[in-house]
Design a protein around this motif. Structure first.
Motif, PDB file in Angstrom:
ATOM      1  N   LYS A 106       0.846  -1.197   0.000  1.00  0.00           N
ATOM      2  CA  LYS A 106       0.000   0.000   0.000  1.00  0.00           C
ATOM      3  C   LYS A 106       0.881   1.248   0.000  1.00  0.00           C
ATOM      4  CE  LYS A 106      -4.211  -1.675   2.040  1.00  0.00           C
ATOM      5  NZ  LYS A 106      -5.003  -1.785   3.259  1.00  0.00           N
ATOM      6  N   HIS A 107       0.452   2.241  -0.753  1.00  0.00           N
ATOM      7  CA  HIS A 107       1.179   3.501  -0.811  1.00  0.00           C
ATOM      8  C   HIS A 107       1.043   4.214   0.531  1.00  0.00           C
ATOM      9  CE1 HIS A 107       2.226   7.548  -2.150  1.00  0.00           C
ATOM     10  NE2 HIS A 107       2.793   6.965  -3.198  1.00  0.00           N
ATOM     11  N   LEU A 122       0.470   7.141   1.255  1.00  0.00           N
ATOM     12  CA  LEU A 122      -0.687   8.053   1.305  1.00  0.00           C
ATOM     13  C   LEU A 122      -1.976   7.278   1.540  1.00  0.00           C
ATOM     14  CD1 LEU A 122      -0.076  10.636  -1.568  1.00  0.00           C
ATOM     15  CD2 LEU A 122       0.063  11.004   0.907  1.00  0.00           C
ATOM     16  N   THR A 123      -2.070   6.102   0.924  1.00  0.00           N
ATOM     17  CA  THR A 123      -3.242   5.242   1.138  1.00  0.00           C
ATOM     18  C   THR A 123      -3.301   4.814   2.602  1.00  0.00           C
ATOM     19  OG1 THR A 123      -2.967   4.432  -1.101  1.00  0.00           O
ATOM     20  CG2 THR A 123      -4.418   3.155   0.325  1.00  0.00           C
ATOM     21  N   VAL A 124      -2.139   4.400   3.125  1.00  0.00           N
ATOM     22  CA  VAL A 124      -2.084   3.972   4.527  1.00  0.00           C
ATOM     23  C   VAL A 124      -2.548   5.111   5.435  1.00  0.00           C
ATOM     24  CG1 VAL A 124      -0.536   3.226   6.389  1.00  0.00           C
ATOM     25  CG2 VAL A 124      -0.207   2.338   4.069  1.00  0.00           C
ATOM     26  N   THR A 125      -2.037   6.317   5.162  1.00  0.00           N
ATOM     27  CA  THR A 125      -2.379   7.479   6.000  1.00  0.00           C
ATOM     28  C   THR A 125      -3.878   7.796   5.900  1.00  0.00           C
ATOM     29  OG1 THR A 125      -0.175   8.360   5.575  1.00  0.00           O
ATOM     30  CG2 THR A 125      -1.792   9.887   6.495  1.00  0.00           C
ATOM     31  N   MET A 126      -4.411   7.769   4.675  1.00  0.00           N
ATOM     32  CA  MET A 126      -5.836   8.068   4.505  1.00  0.00           C
ATOM     33  C   MET A 126      -6.701   7.028   5.207  1.00  0.00           C
ATOM     34  SD  MET A 126      -6.769   9.934   0.991  1.00  0.00           S
ATOM     35  CE  MET A 126      -5.694   9.219  -0.195  1.00  0.00           C
ATOM     36  N   GLU A 127      -6.249   5.760   5.142  1.00  0.00           N
ATOM     37  CA  GLU A 127      -7.011   4.709   5.833  1.00  0.00           C
ATOM     38  C   GLU A 127      -6.979   4.902   7.344  1.00  0.00           C
ATOM     39  OE1 GLU A 127      -6.679   1.155   2.478  1.00  0.00           O
ATOM     40  OE2 GLU A 127      -5.525   0.990   4.338  1.00  0.00           O
ATOM     41  N   GLU A 164     -17.787  11.573  -0.817  1.00  0.00           N
ATOM     42  CA  GLU A 164     -16.815  12.031  -1.807  1.00  0.00           C
ATOM     43  C   GLU A 164     -17.432  13.075  -2.722  1.00  0.00           C
ATOM     44  OE1 GLU A 164     -13.516   8.753  -3.029  1.00  0.00           O
ATOM     45  OE2 GLU A 164     -15.587   8.184  -3.382  1.00  0.00           O
ATOM     46  N   ARG A 196      -8.452  14.105  -3.927  1.00  0.00           N
ATOM     47  CA  ARG A 196      -7.377  14.865  -4.576  1.00  0.00           C
ATOM     48  C   ARG A 196      -7.745  16.332  -4.743  1.00  0.00           C
ATOM     49  NH1 ARG A 196      -7.141  10.547  -8.428  1.00  0.00           N
ATOM     50  NH2 ARG A 196      -5.382   9.223  -7.906  1.00  0.00           N
ATOM     51  N   HIS A 202      -3.505  15.673  -1.612  1.00  0.00           N
ATOM     52  CA  HIS A 202      -4.733  15.118  -1.028  1.00  0.00           C
ATOM     53  C   HIS A 202      -5.142  15.846   0.246  1.00  0.00           C
ATOM     54  CE1 HIS A 202      -3.020  11.989  -3.542  1.00  0.00           C
ATOM     55  NE2 HIS A 202      -4.197  11.415  -3.613  1.00  0.00           N
ATOM     56  N   ASN A 242       6.571   6.618  -7.430  1.00  0.00           N
ATOM     57  CA  ASN A 242       6.249   5.196  -7.516  1.00  0.00           C
ATOM     58  C   ASN A 242       7.483   4.312  -7.632  1.00  0.00           C
ATOM     59  OD1 ASN A 242       3.587   5.472  -7.114  1.00  0.00           O
ATOM     60  ND2 ASN A 242       3.000   5.341  -9.270  1.00  0.00           N
TER      61      ASN A 242
END
Ligand code: DAH
Length: 340
Positions: free
Chosen positions: A107-108, A110-115, A130, A193, A209, A331
């Motif tokens: 997981k990226h 940013l994805t981890v943080t958003m989760e 959203e 975003r 984000h 990436n």
């Protein structure tokens, strides 16, 4: 002539025995039985013989021809079989060979943080919502009380699609959409975003984000705002985290504030992460401005609300000690894999 035929037969049989490939065999066939082949020439010359000789020679020549044909056919079959066997051998699969390792991605950050952010707000009863990344100028600015001269409206700061449409510069327009489509009690958070005309450097990216939050109900006060955001800070950065609210200005909230958290690296003593101050600015917030509630047709005599918005990149960079925002968008697996 009989001798010649015998010679051809023997020579050809000998050659066929040595043949190792189909093209080679074909070459022999042409040499003997092709249009200008040895045997063909002899058969063509039969006409010149006397009737008795022709009969006898014809019989021998045909017999020779038959034998050579049979020999070629046999050799053909044998070569075909050999080729088939070789092909099967080459294609054999070793089912005992260990399988190739399947590389799983990660997981990226940013994805981890958003989760993580989402988990905290969900636990406090917020619902995920959203909004679109391509927004109306009205939702992004006007409805949020940002007057016609607000600096962020500038063509040089915002990506406009045309005079009425833009790439949202913040997730706050989701507040407008929510107020127009839902009735209180409202308790939502909206990750997504955002876009601004910034030249990329260590702390800026034209795409980034945010997570927006909005609560509207009867009797909501600044105490609710502080309680919710303090609880968020403790769940996100650790139980011992302290929060501090500094007055600020946002057009869509009144009063407005920025929330700082005590530095989770040094605990408040002062370090590189908090630039020596012991505090880290984490989000903007405030009590929803009555004119914003009005856009949603909400009765401002009955209802009040608070809102907040935070940058996900900033939270991720602080939490994981990432010192350049551009790393998040390259990436490069060597970078991303560190956040397993
Ligand atoms: N939209 C603001 C920004 O991009 C952040 C923000 C501040 C959101 C205060 C809010 C708020 O909802 O109440 O800087």
């Amino acid at each position: 002539m009989q001798e010649i035929l015998k010679g051809i037969l023997e020579e050809t049989k000998e050659q066929i025995e040595k043949v190792v490939s189909l093209p080679e065999l074909e070459e022999i066939r042409i040499k003997v039985m092709g249009k200008k082949g040895q045997l063909t020439e002899i058969l063509k010359g039969m006409g010149k013989l006397s009737p008795e000789d022709r009969k006898e020679m014809g019989r021998i020549a045909n017999q020779t021809k038959g034998e050579i044909e049979a020999a070629i056919n046999n050799a053909f079959k044998a070569l075909k079989e050999k080729a088939q066997e070789a092909k099967l051998r080459a294609e054999k699969i070793d089912i005992t060979e260990p399988a190739k390792e399947i590389k799983l991605g990660t997981k990226h950050p940013l994805t981890v943080t958003m989760e993580e952010i989402a988990k905290v707000f969900k636990s406090m009863g917020f619902t995920l919502t959203e909004g679109p990344e391509i927004e109306t100028v009205f939702n992004n600015f006007d409805a949020l009380n940002a007057g016609p001269n607000h600096p962020a409206r500038d063509w040089t700061d915002t990506f406009y699609v045309n005079e009425e449409v833009l790439l949202r510069t913040q997730t706050s327009p989701v507040q407008v959409r929510t107020l127009q489509s839902q009735k209180p009690p409202i308790r939502v958070f909206a990750p997504g975003r955002c876009f601004r005309c910034d030249t990329p450097d260590a702390t800026h990216s034209p795409m980034f984000h945010q997570v927006e939050g909005l609560v509207v109900d009867e009797g909501i006060t600044m105490a609710d705002l502080k309680g919710v955001l303090d609880s968020f800070a403790k769940q996100m950065f650790g139980e011992e985290t302290k929060t501090k609210f500094r007055p600020h200005h946002f057009p869509f909230t009144e009063p407005s504030a920025e929330m700082d958290v005590s530095c989770f690296k040094c605990g408040g003593k002062g370090c590189r992460v908090c630039k020596g101050s012991g505090w880290i600015e984490i989000l903007g917030c405030g009590m929803v401005h009555p004119s914003v509630l009005n856009v949603g047709g909400i009765d401002t005599e009955k209802y009040t609300g608070f809102a907040f918005g935070m940058g996900v990149e900033r939270v991720a960079m602080l939490k994981y000690g990432i010192d350049d925002i551009r790393l998040l968008y390259e990436n490069d697996m060597r970078f991303i894999e560190q956040f397993k």
